[in-house]
Design a protein around this motif. Sequence first.
Motif: not given
Length: 214
Positions: A72-92
């Motif tokens: 997980p620490e070797e790919m930025w996606e694994f740190g970013t995707f959970p944040i993006v999904i959380g934002i989209m859930v909250g926004l929706g």
Amino acid sequence: MKRASILMIIGPLFLLGLYFFPLWNIMLGAPQYPEPLGMDIYIDGIKGANEFDIQNIDGLNHYIGMRKLPKPEEMWEFGTFPIVIGIMVGLGVLIGILGFAGKISYIWFLGWFVLMSILGVMGMYDFNAWMVDYGTNLDPNAIMKLANPDGTPMSYKPPLFGHAKMLNFDVTSLPAAGAWAMFIGMCLTLAAFYIGWKKAPKSDTSLTKKYATQ
């Protein structure tokens, strides 16, 4: 509008399934493996379908020069995707609540769906680009160096979707439970927009007019 807003609140909550279930699954079957090897790809990392699958896949990949599966620490996606999904859930959910209160129109439901669709396409593009690099950027000092009939180096990129034959392995790549939860959630938000549009007064069914008045 209230029924549409309730759907708009419920739909994004389905995306929370991405925190608990894999987004994608890749399975590798071969005669010497009675139980296929597999990896489940989550939004925050990669796990083996079975206990030792990751170690076994990395061991096989070593012979043909492929890198180890990333942590997980070797790919930025694994740190970013959970944040993006959380934002989209909250926004929706917020959009759904404001719609229920009559503060915004149903056009916002479509806006969330379009934004989530764009993010989904970008995520799939990034995932495919990673697999291309993973399957083609091989160690030149690998134990085994295999080539295509025309002499070009063989690619070991797994398919983005569907089945492919790689050496003696049958590789299958398909959406997993998390992806289906996201799909259902997005369908609910699209249904929320449709219901809101159908229930709107005839004079307000023009999307342009409705957007301009908010």
